[in-house]
Motif scaffolding. Structure first.
Motif, PDB file in Angstrom:
ATOM      1  N   LEU A   1       0.745  -1.519  -5.266  1.00 17.48           N
ATOM      2  CA  LEU A   1       1.051  -1.654  -3.849  1.00 17.48           C
ATOM      3  C   LEU A   1      -0.194  -2.089  -3.089  1.00 17.48           C
ATOM      4  O   LEU A   1      -0.117  -2.953  -2.202  1.00 17.48           O
ATOM      5  CB  LEU A   1       1.578  -0.331  -3.301  1.00 17.48           C
ATOM      6  CG  LEU A   1       1.772  -0.253  -1.781  1.00 17.48           C
ATOM      7  CD1 LEU A   1       2.783  -1.289  -1.298  1.00 17.48           C
ATOM      8  CD2 LEU A   1       2.204   1.160  -1.378  1.00 17.48           C
TER       9      LEU A   1
ATOM     10  N   GLU B   1       8.599   1.252  -2.989  1.00 18.07           N
ATOM     11  CA  GLU B   1       7.424   1.472  -2.143  1.00 18.07           C
ATOM     12  C   GLU B   1       6.976   0.158  -1.503  1.00 18.07           C
ATOM     13  O   GLU B   1       6.630   0.111  -0.310  1.00 18.07           O
ATOM     14  CB  GLU B   1       6.285   2.070  -2.964  1.00 18.07           C
ATOM     15  CG  GLU B   1       6.537   3.496  -3.442  1.00 18.07           C
ATOM     16  CD  GLU B   1       5.409   4.018  -4.323  1.00 18.07           C
ATOM     17  OE1 GLU B   1       4.394   3.295  -4.476  1.00 18.07           O
ATOM     18  OE2 GLU B   1       5.543   5.122  -4.855  1.00 18.07           O
ATOM     19  N   LYS B   2       6.996  -0.890  -2.282  1.00 15.93           N
ATOM     20  CA  LYS B   2       6.600  -2.194  -1.766  1.00 15.93           C
ATOM     21  C   LYS B   2       7.594  -2.701  -0.726  1.00 15.93           C
ATOM     22  O   LYS B   2       7.208  -3.233   0.328  1.00 15.93           O
ATOM     23  CB  LYS B   2       6.471  -3.201  -2.908  1.00 15.93           C
ATOM     24  CG  LYS B   2       5.307  -2.921  -3.849  1.00 15.93           C
ATOM     25  CD  LYS B   2       5.223  -3.992  -4.934  1.00 15.93           C
ATOM     26  CE  LYS B   2       3.980  -3.815  -5.800  1.00 15.93           C
ATOM     27  NZ  LYS B   2       3.846  -4.900  -6.805  1.00 15.93           N
TER      28      LYS B   2
END
Length: 450
Positions: A327, A413-414
């Protein structure tokens, strides 16, 4: 010679007798009718045509003939439409997918031939979207790899620039791959982009080492103009919605050539934008290394795909094993282009559907050499693992000497970051490396940025 003549004469007599006897042949109840496809009408199980075109099903013969009791039924999507020995299918307006079935019946026995006809609509309305979720197909991809509910856009690497300035469209033209992608995309309200590139190295989609085919062409004004004409003609003829310039072809050794190639992208995009019909998209896929300074004005691009994955820090000889697409790396890659002056709402950040498998390690447990690792698709990783939760992870120790990749947790998450920060969207390289179930990376992207 007399023997040969005699044999031919006997053969002709037998043939004539056979023909005569065929007229009197009695077909019993166990006989299955035969359909002879003399024109290869059903050789291809799929036909892809544009709206307004008709499809001919002809040059067929039957045994027994209809005069001997054969019954013929042509059906479209299961509905009887004709009893003739030939059939012309004229699809209704609007496009769609249809199944044309020929049934030949005799005394209760039925023989069947089928063909699917995919009709590409002449016009379509793109579905509204908040942020882009683009599946980027390699040259080996096709429509079967796309879950159309999980994308807002699709790109296909179907145009390979040749050293002399021509373009190889063969990957998309074979079996009508591009035609099917256009048809299915438009039937689902999805814009479709043709990706143009030089020669790529493999799974990672990077340029073939030290290759400058594409860069050499667009750096030459005459060849660049020819390239624009060829691309525009193909895009307009195929009803493609636009072009992505996959410019990873910067050359690896010669910094001067690499810089020249990057500098040529802006003028190339400007020329494409000027030559295409209004409303057609032009985008660019760009690097995040030091060469980003060499890109000239890209303001005419509708948006920029940022190759925000694969940091290259874990594959050199002696490099420590590790995750190459974190990330943090995506965040820093995006910052390269925001610092260059691009607004977040013009950047589509890339995520990988492949990982790095280490095959040999040195005595310190690090990567052995440039040839001791392999880029492997997400699909291959899941297939190689016995761990039912592999799709949730980003490291598996028991594949080779270990494999690092992006699973759905890291992809989420990205995607969350993309949405929260107001970027234009995300793309997945490559859609044909993904799966189409609850483990899908593309579906994870779409679910979290919609």
């Amino acid at each position: 010679m007399k023997k040969i003549v005699a044999i031919i004469a006997v053969a002709l007599i037998l043939f004539q007798l056979g023909c005569s006897n065929d007229k009197e042949y009695t077909f019993d109840s166990d006989f299955y009718p035969r359909i002879f496809d003399n024109g290869n009408t059903f050789t291809s199980p799929n036909r892809i045509v544009e709206e307004g075109a008709s499809v001919n099903f002809n040059r067929l013969s039957f045994s027994p003939s209809p005069s001997k009791g054969m019954e013929i039924s042509w059906k479209v999507n299961g509905q009887h439409v004709s009893s003739d020995t030939a059939f012309v299918f004229t699809p209704p307006n609007g496009g769609g997918e249809f199944e044309v079935t020929l049934e030949a019946s005799f005394k209760g026995n039925v023989s069947t031939r089928k063909s699917k006809v995919l009709v590409s609509p002449s016009t379509y309305a793109p579905k509204p979207f908040d942020q882009i979720a683009l599946s980027y197909l390699t040259e080996n991809g096709n429509a079967s790899f796309i879950d159309w509910k999980q994308v807002t856009h699709v790109a296909f690497n179907g145009a390979r620039v040749l050293p002399e300035g021509g373009i190889d469209f063969s990957k998309g033209d074979l079996n009508q791959v591009t035609d099917e992608l256009v048809a299915r995309a438009h039937l689902n309200g999805i814009p479709f982009l043709l990706s143009v590139s030089g020669r790529l190295s493999g799974v990672d989609g990077w340029a073939l080492y030290n290759n400058s085919d594409f860069g050499d062409v667009i750096s030459n004004p005459t060849l660049m103009a020819q390239l624009v004409t060829t691309l525009v003609d193909y895009v307009e003829r195929k009803k493609i919605d636009g072009i992505d310039v996959l410019m990873t072809d910067l050359s690896n050794d010669d910094a001067a050539i690499a810089g020249r190639n990057a500098a040529a992208v802006g003028p190339f995009i400007n020329a494409l934008k000027a030559a295409l019909q209004p409303g057609k998209l032009v985008t660019a896929t760009v690097t995040t290394n030091y060469l980003h300074w060499n890109y000239t004005d890209l303001s005419q691009a509708d948006w920029i795909h940022v190759r925000a994955y694969d940091d290259g820090a874990h594959v050199s000889p002696g490099a420590p094993l590790g995750q190459s697409s974190t990330l943090d790396y995506m965040i820093s890659s995006a910052a390269v282009w925001t610092n260059k002056g691009f607004a977040k709402n013009k950047l589509v950040l890339g995520m990988p559907a492949y990982g790095i498998r280490y095959d040999e390690l040195d005595s310190d447990g690090n990567n052995l050499s440039w040839g001791s690792y392999t880029n492997v698709s997400y699909t291959s990783i899941l297939q190689a693992s016995s761990d039912a939760d592999a799709y949730k992870k980003d490291y598996l120790p028991n594949i080779g000497k270990g494999v690092y990749y992006n699973g759905v947790v890291l992809i989420k998450e990205k995607a969350d970051y993309v949405k929260e920060q107001g970027f234009k969207g995300a793309y997945l390289w490559a859609g044909d490396y993904d799966v189409k179930d609850n483990r899908s990376l593309m579906a994870t992207i779409k679910a979290n940025i919609k």
